[in-house]
Design a protein around this motif. Sequence first.
Motif, PDB file in Angstrom:
ATOM      1  N   UNK A  59       2.818   6.063  -2.576  1.00 51.85           N
ATOM      2  CA  UNK A  59       3.964   6.895  -2.785  1.00 51.85           C
ATOM      3  C   UNK A  59       4.215   7.096  -4.160  1.00 51.85           C
ATOM      4  N   UNK A  60       4.267   5.986  -4.735  1.00 51.80           N
ATOM      5  CA  UNK A  60       4.653   6.247  -6.436  1.00 51.80           C
ATOM      6  C   UNK A  60       3.248   7.027  -7.123  1.00 51.80           C
ATOM      7  N   UNK A  61       1.970   6.834  -6.560  1.00 54.80           N
ATOM      8  CA  UNK A  61       0.905   7.732  -7.231  1.00 54.80           C
ATOM      9  C   UNK A  61       1.069   9.071  -6.862  1.00 54.80           C
ATOM     10  N   UNK A  62       1.500   9.327  -5.529  1.00 55.72           N
ATOM     11  CA  UNK A  62       1.371  10.679  -5.074  1.00 55.72           C
ATOM     12  C   UNK A  62       2.749  11.397  -5.850  1.00 55.72           C
ATOM     13  N   UNK A 112       9.649  20.329  -1.234  1.00 58.56           N
ATOM     14  CA  UNK A 112       9.504  19.723  -0.105  1.00 58.56           C
ATOM     15  C   UNK A 112       8.749  18.359   0.084  1.00 58.56           C
ATOM     16  N   UNK A 113       7.405  18.718  -0.685  1.00 55.19           N
ATOM     17  CA  UNK A 113       6.599  17.476  -0.642  1.00 55.19           C
ATOM     18  C   UNK A 113       7.169  16.154  -1.385  1.00 55.19           C
ATOM     19  N   UNK A 114       7.797  16.569  -2.543  1.00 57.76           N
ATOM     20  CA  UNK A 114       8.459  15.675  -3.326  1.00 57.76           C
ATOM     21  C   UNK A 114       9.526  14.929  -2.536  1.00 57.76           C
ATOM     22  N   UNK A 115      10.332  15.627  -1.637  1.00 54.43           N
ATOM     23  CA  UNK A 115      11.358  15.028  -0.855  1.00 54.43           C
ATOM     24  C   UNK A 115      10.731  14.162   0.166  1.00 54.43           C
ATOM     25  N   UNK A 116       9.767  14.305   0.881  1.00 53.01           N
ATOM     26  CA  UNK A 116       8.865  13.666   1.990  1.00 53.01           C
ATOM     27  C   UNK A 116       8.615  12.385   0.950  1.00 53.01           C
ATOM     28  N   UNK A 164       0.953  -1.157   0.078  1.00 54.49           N
ATOM     29  CA  UNK A 164      -0.024  -0.002  -0.200  1.00 54.49           C
ATOM     30  C   UNK A 164       0.918   1.154   0.043  1.00 54.49           C
ATOM     31  N   UNK A 165       1.959   1.135   0.853  1.00 55.80           N
ATOM     32  CA  UNK A 165       2.595   2.251   0.864  1.00 55.80           C
ATOM     33  C   UNK A 165       3.734   2.841  -0.350  1.00 55.80           C
ATOM     34  N   UNK A 166       4.018   1.638  -0.802  1.00 55.42           N
ATOM     35  CA  UNK A 166       4.791   1.607  -2.290  1.00 55.42           C
ATOM     36  C   UNK A 166       3.863   2.238  -3.491  1.00 55.42           C
ATOM     37  N   UNK A 207       9.087   6.371  -0.664  1.00 55.74           N
ATOM     38  CA  UNK A 207       9.199   5.529  -1.765  1.00 55.74           C
ATOM     39  C   UNK A 207      10.419   4.834  -1.685  1.00 55.74           C
ATOM     40  N   UNK A 208      11.471   5.332  -0.857  1.00 64.25           N
ATOM     41  CA  UNK A 208      12.972   4.722  -0.633  1.00 64.25           C
ATOM     42  C   UNK A 208      12.797   3.695   0.381  1.00 64.25           C
ATOM     43  N   UNK A 209      12.084   4.111   1.470  1.00 68.48           N
ATOM     44  CA  UNK A 209      11.823   3.429   2.468  1.00 68.48           C
ATOM     45  C   UNK A 209      11.088   1.905   2.149  1.00 68.48           C
ATOM     46  N   UNK A 210      10.185   2.051   1.366  1.00 70.63           N
ATOM     47  CA  UNK A 210       9.307   0.876   0.939  1.00 70.63           C
ATOM     48  C   UNK A 210      10.152  -0.029   0.027  1.00 70.63           C
ATOM     49  N   UNK A 211      10.920   0.831  -0.887  1.00 71.78           N
ATOM     50  CA  UNK A 211      12.107  -0.127  -1.583  1.00 71.78           C
ATOM     51  C   UNK A 211      13.131  -0.917  -0.551  1.00 71.78           C
ATOM     52  N   UNK A 212      13.636  -0.349   0.253  1.00 77.94           N
ATOM     53  CA  UNK A 212      14.699  -0.872   1.146  1.00 77.94           C
ATOM     54  C   UNK A 212      13.987  -2.077   1.952  1.00 77.94           C
ATOM     55  N   UNK A 213      12.761  -1.804   2.604  1.00 78.07           N
ATOM     56  CA  UNK A 213      12.276  -2.517   3.494  1.00 78.07           C
ATOM     57  C   UNK A 213      11.911  -4.030   2.414  1.00 78.07           C
ATOM     58  N   UNK A 214      11.512  -3.486   1.281  1.00 74.67           N
ATOM     59  CA  UNK A 214      10.867  -4.729   0.276  1.00 74.67           C
ATOM     60  C   UNK A 214      12.105  -5.674  -0.462  1.00 74.67           C
ATOM     61  N   UNK A 215      13.305  -5.054   0.144  1.00 75.94           N
ATOM     62  CA  UNK A 215      14.541  -5.800  -0.520  1.00 75.94           C
ATOM     63  C   UNK A 215      14.726  -5.235  -2.000  1.00 75.94           C
ATOM     64  N   UNK A 216      14.389  -4.149  -2.329  1.00 77.30           N
ATOM     65  CA  UNK A 216      14.365  -3.827  -3.951  1.00 77.30           C
ATOM     66  C   UNK A 216      15.409  -2.900  -3.897  1.00 77.30           C
ATOM     67  N   UNK A 217      16.449  -2.784  -3.244  1.00 80.72           N
ATOM     68  CA  UNK A 217      17.511  -1.888  -3.343  1.00 80.72           C
ATOM     69  C   UNK A 217      18.859  -2.868  -3.411  1.00 80.72           C
ATOM     70  N   UNK A 218      19.249  -2.646  -4.602  1.00 75.53           N
ATOM     71  CA  UNK A 218      20.452  -3.440  -5.221  1.00 75.53           C
ATOM     72  C   UNK A 218      21.704  -2.357  -5.047  1.00 75.53           C
TER      73      UNK A 218
END
Length: 255
Positions: free
Chosen positions: A32-35, A72-76, A27-29, A81-92
């Motif tokens: 955040x992508x859609x936002x 500012x909004x884009x940075x948040x 849901x978060x991923x 987005x980054x957080x969901x990528x890292x927790x889902x193991x999508x950062x290589x």
Amino acid sequence: MNIQRNIAALDAAKESVVAASNAKDHFLATLSHELRTPLTPVLTTIETLELDGNLTKSQQSAVGIIRRNIELEARLIDDLLDFTRVTRGKVHLIQRHTEINALIANVLEICRKEIVSKRIDVRLDLIAGEIYTYADPARLQQVFWNIILNGVKFSPTGSVMTISTRSPRPDNLLVEFADNGIGIEPDHLETIFQPFEQGDSIITQQFGGLGLGLAISKMLVDLHGGTLIASSQGRDSGSVFQVSLNRIPAPSRSS
Ligand code: ADP
């Protein structure tokens, strides 16, 4: 019999917790992508508008306010987005020989606007020459960037920030960021690395943010096989963030 039933119930409960956690991550991923997607054309249009020489002073100032807030909004959302990528193991990580002094100089250049606008006096105490670690430079840069911008955000105008490097052992490298800011209470030294945690919320809420930068930074440093820790003598005593990494020999000139 009872024990087996309890084990089955525990397994079922565990499965539903894992499923709920995966659903939340998904849901978060997606959210955040859609936002984030609509913000890119807005930012491009604002940049074009800022180049328009026909704008009046008050229009220029209005466009500036819109840009700063959209950024500012884009940075948040990027953090989310980054957080969901890292927790889902999508950062290589794309790791290579990375020279730390050059990396620090690069990050300071990126943060220059914020450092200058708060008149922070950045002092460097770096190991001379070239020092290498094996890292994904973009990701390590993101970690340093987060720590430095926090240092600027939580420090009074005109204060000092010291960035130093040490090599306590030939195969170890410490990068330390020390500021003279609001400091961190002992109770919060561990929790600030947890997602959506913001230390003393009454104090930090006024600074904004989602409380994700350090959680992402810690996960990225962990992925590099390093550690990220914080220390502080408490409120108004400044903070020190220390990144420990593997130090490796310089690449041979022929490679
Ligand atoms: P954010 O900055 O968005 O709140 P972070 O994850 O980067 O999120 O930081 C979490 C919390 O850690 C901050 O809200 C603040 O309470 C504390 N913190 C981080 N860096 C510093 C610092 N240099 N000085 C004091 N507190 C800090």
